[in-house]
Design a protein around this motif. Structure first.
Motif, PDB file in Angstrom:
ATOM      1  N   ALA A   2      -5.557   4.842   1.879  1.00 22.43           N
ATOM      2  CA  ALA A   2      -6.558   4.765   0.901  1.00 22.43           C
ATOM      3  C   ALA A   2      -7.649   3.359   0.873  1.00 22.43           C
ATOM      4  O   ALA A   2      -8.532   3.696   0.001  1.00 22.43           O
ATOM      5  CB  ALA A   2      -5.301   4.555  -0.052  1.00 22.43           C
ATOM      6  N   GLU A  15      -2.826   1.664  -4.701  1.00 25.70           N
ATOM      7  CA  GLU A  15      -4.565   1.264  -5.934  1.00 25.70           C
ATOM      8  C   GLU A  15      -4.214   0.684  -7.675  1.00 25.70           C
ATOM      9  O   GLU A  15      -5.318  -0.103  -8.130  1.00 25.70           O
ATOM     10  CB  GLU A  15      -3.786   3.461  -6.341  1.00 25.70           C
ATOM     11  N   THR A  39       3.385   9.023   0.372  1.00 24.93           N
ATOM     12  CA  THR A  39       1.478   9.330   0.319  1.00 24.93           C
ATOM     13  C   THR A  39       1.177   8.501  -1.050  1.00 24.93           C
ATOM     14  O   THR A  39       1.039   7.683  -1.708  1.00 24.93           O
ATOM     15  CB  THR A  39       0.984  10.244  -0.415  1.00 24.93           C
ATOM     16  N   GLY A  95      -0.662   5.059  -0.905  1.00 27.38           N
ATOM     17  CA  GLY A  95      -1.814   4.692  -1.617  1.00 27.38           C
ATOM     18  C   GLY A  95      -1.822   4.490  -2.657  1.00 27.38           C
ATOM     19  O   GLY A  95      -2.963   3.627  -3.066  1.00 27.38           O
TER      20      GLY A  95
END
Length: 298
Positions: free
Chosen positions: A158, A125, A118, A121
């Motif tokens: 994302a 960002e 994860t 993502g």
């Protein structure tokens, strides 16, 4: 105890930290307890040769080996299903086939994951935060590594909320990296995410030089990209994983079974920003991001 890894030529500290961590537990590195064999990234045939010729795989003593990545652990795992193996940095131990599950490894191998997928993502960002104008992001990955698919999947998930198009770019050598980045940089508002593959690590100087040449903001998975001139990084503290792995070694030498020792994720993460590179790219780093950084290179 054996130490098997592939280290970048300019990053010799993994072996040093391993030795110091073992010494801190009152084992003598370099004596009967520890034997080290390392191979440089870019020499993929070196490690199997070390593993085949410089280690007694039939030893009955409690021993452990320290491979740097999933591929390195696989070389050791093919040699023995009885000698305990501790991996400080594995991208995909379940996919690699040497643990049954993270909670209960079930065999002779256990250790620590490089990070959870994860994090991909989070990379996207942060890249969008540091370069708000980007609308396209190329993800450099090694097609031979299953973990790279999972990393890309997290980035892709994302992307819609950040209004960014992500483009997978498979690279295996310097020429493919050069062509891919040059082609991608032909259109405006682009950014770059090199995943944590051995290919990207080996050619990190080339990637950093090309991002500077083509004015592409990029986020990396470890600080040594940034100290080498990259824009910024967010990822696990690799040194901490090695120290924690020393604790697993200690437990095994005292009788613990790897099959019952869960594979753990990294617990310490760090962000490093290179202001000199940001200035060269015409970027102004938000104060909120600078305040969260663990290190700022000026």
């Amino acid at each position: 105890m054996g130490y098997f890894c592939q280290e970048p030529p300019t990053i010799p500290y993994f072996k040093l930290v391993s030795q110091r961590s073992i010494r801190s537990l009152r084992y003598w590195a370099g004596a009967s307890v520890a034997t080290y064999a390392s191979s440089r990234i870019g020499q993929p045939l070196m490690l199997p040769r070390f593993a085949s010729t410089r280690w007694n795989w039939r030893s009955s003593h409690p021993t452990s080996s320290w491979p740097l990545e999933t591929q390195r652990c696989r070389h050791c795992y093919r040699k023995t299903h009885t000698i305990p193996i501790v991996f400080p940095l594995s991208a995909d131990p379940v996919g690699g086939g040497f643990v049954d599950s993270l909670a209960r490894p079930g065999g002779n191998a256990t250790g620590f994951m490089l990070y959870e997928y994860t994090i991909g993502g989070k990379w996207l960002e942060l890249l969008k935060e540091i370069a708000p104008n980007i609308t396209r992001v190329a993800v450099l990955r090694d097609p031979a590594s299953p973990s790279q698919t999972a990393q890309f999947g997290a980035i892709q998930t994302a992307a819609p909320s950040l209004r960014v198009e992500v483009i997978p770019v498979n690279v295996r050598d310097a020429s493919e990296i050069e062509r891919a980045i040059a082609n991608f940089a032909g259109s405006a508002n682009g950014g770059l995410i090199p995943t944590s593959s051995a290919v990207n690590l080996h050619y990190r100087d080339l990637i950093i030089a090309l991002t500077a040449k083509h004015q592409l903001p990029a986020i990396y998975w470890d600080r040594f990209f940034v100290t080498g001139g990259g824009l910024f990084s967010y990822g696990p503290d690799l040194i901490d994983n090695y120290r924690r792995a020393a604790g697993y070694i200690d437990r095994i030498l005292k009788g613990a079974k790897p099959a019952e020792m869960p594979v753990q994720a990294a617990t310490k993460y760090e962000m490093v920003i290179n202001l000199k590179t940001a200035k060269a790219l015409g970027l102004t780093i938000p104060q909120s991001l600078l305040a969260r950084a663990d290190e700022v290179i000026e």
